[in-house]
Scaffold this motif. Structure first.
Motif, PDB file in Angstrom:
ATOM      1  N   TYR A 229       0.958  -1.196   0.014  1.00  0.00           N
ATOM      2  CA  TYR A 229      -0.071   0.024  -0.148  1.00  0.00           C
ATOM      3  C   TYR A 229       0.919   1.131  -0.012  1.00  0.00           C
ATOM      4  N   ALA A 230       0.963   2.058  -1.074  1.00  0.00           N
ATOM      5  CA  ALA A 230       1.837   3.303  -1.190  1.00  0.00           C
ATOM      6  C   ALA A 230       1.217   4.174  -2.273  1.00  0.00           C
ATOM      7  N   GLN A 231       1.791   5.322  -1.990  1.00  0.00           N
ATOM      8  CA  GLN A 231       1.441   6.667  -2.897  1.00  0.00           C
ATOM      9  C   GLN A 231       2.201   6.269  -4.194  1.00  0.00           C
ATOM     10  N   HIS A 232       1.645   6.843  -5.334  1.00  0.00           N
ATOM     11  CA  HIS A 232       2.256   6.597  -6.487  1.00  0.00           C
ATOM     12  C   HIS A 232       1.753   7.872  -7.397  1.00  0.00           C
ATOM     13  N   GLU A 233       2.893   8.251  -8.333  1.00  0.00           N
ATOM     14  CA  GLU A 233       2.527   9.279  -9.257  1.00  0.00           C
ATOM     15  C   GLU A 233       2.653   8.797 -10.584  1.00  0.00           C
ATOM     16  N   PHE A 239      -0.073  11.399 -20.754  1.00  0.00           N
ATOM     17  CA  PHE A 239      -1.036  12.500 -20.965  1.00  0.00           C
ATOM     18  C   PHE A 239      -0.304  13.441 -22.315  1.00  0.00           C
ATOM     19  N   HIS A 240      -1.271  13.366 -23.367  1.00  0.00           N
ATOM     20  CA  HIS A 240      -0.536  14.168 -24.616  1.00  0.00           C
ATOM     21  C   HIS A 240      -1.128  15.400 -24.929  1.00  0.00           C
ATOM     22  N   ARG A 241      -1.939  15.894 -24.242  1.00  0.00           N
ATOM     23  CA  ARG A 241      -2.667  17.134 -24.449  1.00  0.00           C
ATOM     24  C   ARG A 241      -1.849  18.310 -23.769  1.00  0.00           C
ATOM     25  N   LYS A 242      -1.193  19.261 -24.749  1.00  0.00           N
ATOM     26  CA  LYS A 242      -0.238  20.109 -24.427  1.00  0.00           C
ATOM     27  C   LYS A 242      -1.136  21.179 -23.515  1.00  0.00           C
ATOM     28  N   ASN A 243      -2.156  21.371 -23.808  1.00  0.00           N
ATOM     29  CA  ASN A 243      -2.884  22.679 -23.255  1.00  0.00           C
ATOM     30  C   ASN A 243      -3.718  22.214 -21.831  1.00  0.00           C
ATOM     31  N   GLN A 244      -3.402  20.968 -21.611  1.00  0.00           N
ATOM     32  CA  GLN A 244      -4.106  20.613 -20.382  1.00  0.00           C
ATOM     33  C   GLN A 244      -3.368  19.993 -19.495  1.00  0.00           C
ATOM     34  N   GLU A 245      -3.825  19.946 -17.932  1.00  0.00           N
ATOM     35  CA  GLU A 245      -3.110  19.356 -16.909  1.00  0.00           C
ATOM     36  C   GLU A 245      -4.017  18.308 -16.592  1.00  0.00           C
ATOM     37  N   PHE A 246      -3.383  17.132 -16.177  1.00  0.00           N
ATOM     38  CA  PHE A 246      -4.080  15.939 -15.781  1.00  0.00           C
ATOM     39  C   PHE A 246      -3.723  15.485 -14.402  1.00  0.00           C
ATOM     40  N   PRO A 247      -4.504  15.034 -13.595  1.00  0.00           N
ATOM     41  CA  PRO A 247      -4.184  14.330 -12.204  1.00  0.00           C
ATOM     42  C   PRO A 247      -3.314  13.323 -12.257  1.00  0.00           C
ATOM     43  N   THR A 248      -2.295  13.136 -11.337  1.00  0.00           N
ATOM     44  CA  THR A 248      -1.481  12.104 -11.597  1.00  0.00           C
ATOM     45  C   THR A 248      -0.958  11.206 -10.277  1.00  0.00           C
ATOM     46  N   TYR A 249      -1.680  11.851  -9.097  1.00  0.00           N
ATOM     47  CA  TYR A 249      -1.489  11.208  -7.861  1.00  0.00           C
ATOM     48  C   TYR A 249      -2.629  10.195  -7.538  1.00  0.00           C
ATOM     49  N   LYS A 327      -3.132  16.458  -6.373  1.00  0.00           N
ATOM     50  CA  LYS A 327      -2.238  16.463  -5.017  1.00  0.00           C
ATOM     51  C   LYS A 327      -2.273  15.046  -4.446  1.00  0.00           C
ATOM     52  N   PRO A 328      -1.120  14.519  -3.739  1.00  0.00           N
ATOM     53  CA  PRO A 328      -1.055  13.347  -3.333  1.00  0.00           C
ATOM     54  C   PRO A 328      -2.206  13.037  -2.110  1.00  0.00           C
ATOM     55  N   VAL A 329      -2.529  11.870  -2.405  1.00  0.00           N
ATOM     56  CA  VAL A 329      -3.695  11.451  -1.253  1.00  0.00           C
ATOM     57  C   VAL A 329      -2.934  10.661  -0.137  1.00  0.00           C
ATOM     58  N   ASP A 330      -3.626  10.842   1.081  1.00  0.00           N
ATOM     59  CA  ASP A 330      -3.167   9.880   2.234  1.00  0.00           C
ATOM     60  C   ASP A 330      -4.162   8.902   2.749  1.00  0.00           C
TER      61      ASP A 330
END
Length: 351
Positions: A229-233, A239-249, A327-330
């Motif tokens: 059980y661990a956090q991961h990014e 994600f290939h869309r240059k004009n968008q940010e995607f959640p990663t955590y 953001k990282p999840v706990d």
């Protein structure tokens, strides 16, 4: 999956008064038409009726087309069952229940009397035909004026009683060989697909934890044992869309079950949905704008993917990921989901 509402219902409902079209069935078409110059199939009237548990089914006709076979399935539903279902969930023609939670949606899908969740096996002259595509619509007698033209056409053509609800499913099966065969025998086996049943919620703080639970159908006792059980990014390169940010955590959990359950019969999913992608900030003074895109491969809805490891002689290790966040999840609230098939297969001799 079938909606309980008439098929033409959108946010703004307007009764349809268009002329009922001529009845023709095409292999590459659907209830709403076709897109090429293929010839319509030849209708073979069967008027076959059978009972599957407490449901009455009709197979009124099949269609022999140049490319393959088309079969229409019609499930008959008493109007009282539809009305009870709608009253229970406070559903109406204007409101289809957009504010329900994932667990409520699972329960609604399982209880919807107009839903069809089946697989089928067609054996023609002793040879199994593989299905390629299907489509469906429904007739709701509680809102007769709101049913679409195509549903009205099916009811009229097959002489189905409009006082009942009807779930209508059309499936296409290519011929086993290029030439259209002479049909001597034809049988169909219907197999119910698994139904998602929400189970207990739980939290995990560290590997080694054991969560005991009771199977909602069998009543058997099982134990979920957390292996890792661990956090991961996630890599941003996914994600290939240059004009968008995607959640990663996200949180990644591996677990075993004792005793284990068959593949596909059990999974674990995050109770929350993933954060929505957002536009990249070029000016720090501009507000962030969320987009309508979903992170569709993980944690978005019930049914997050599980990866199985291990052989038959040892407990399989299942790996599951939580929803994605910026953001990282706990802490994650996990939900067990059981997939159950609650009726036996039925085989019907058509010819």
């Amino acid at each position: 999956m079938f909606d309980y509402r008439p098929s033409n219902i959108r946010k703004e409902w307007v009764p349809i008064k268009s002329k009922i079209p001529e009845w023709k069935v095409y292999f590459d078409g659907n209830f709403w038409g076709h897109h090429d110059r293929e010839r319509a199939g030849k209708e073979v009237s069967l008027d076959k009726q059978f009972v599957w548990d407490d449901e009455v089914w009709h197979i009124p006709a099949i269609y022999t087309c140049t490319k393959g076979l088309v079969v229409d399935f019609c499930k008959q539903v008493p109007s009282e069952r539809i009305r009870f279902f709608m009253d229970k969930w406070n559903l109406s023609i204007e409101d289809g229940g957009s504010n329900f939670t994932d667990e409520q949606r699972m329960q609604i899908d399982a209880e919807n009397p107009l839903a069809i969740n089946i697989n089928r096996k067609v054996v023609l002259n002793g040879t199994v035909l593989s299905g390629t595509h299907n489509c469906g619509l429904s007739w709701n007698p509680c809102f007769p004026e709101g049913n679409c033209t195509e549903a009205k056409n099916v009811i009229r053509h097959y002489g189905l009683n409009p006082a009942y609800g009807w779930s209508i499913w059309r499936a296409a099966f290519p011929w086993a060989k290029k030439r259209k065969p002479q049909i001597t025998t034809l049988r169909i086996t219907l197999m119910q697909g698994p139904v998602a049943i929400p189970g207990p919620h739980f939290h995990v703080s560290a590997p080694g934890e054991r969560i005991e639970f009771t199977h909602p159908i069998t009543g058997a006792q099982h134990t979920l044992i957390v292996q890792e059980y661990a956090q991961h990014e996630m890599s941003r390169e996914l994600f290939h869309r240059k004009n968008q940010e995607f959640p990663t955590y996200c949180m990644v959990m591996s677990y075993t079950l004792s005793p284990d359950l068959p593949d596909g019969a059990f999974t674990v999913t995050d109770c929350l949905r993933s954060d929505q992608p957002r536009q990249k900030i070029t000016n720090p003074n501009e507000p962030q704008v969320l987009t309508g895109n979903c992170v569709g491969f993980i944690g978005v809805a019930y049914g997050s993917p599980a990866i199985n490891y291990g052989g038959r002689e040892q407990s399989k290790v299942h790996v599951i990921c939580s929803a994605l966040h910026f953001k990282p999840v706990d802490d994650v609230e996990w939900r067990m989901v059981f997939q159950e098939k609650n009726r036996k297969d039925v085989m019907v001799e058509l010819i």
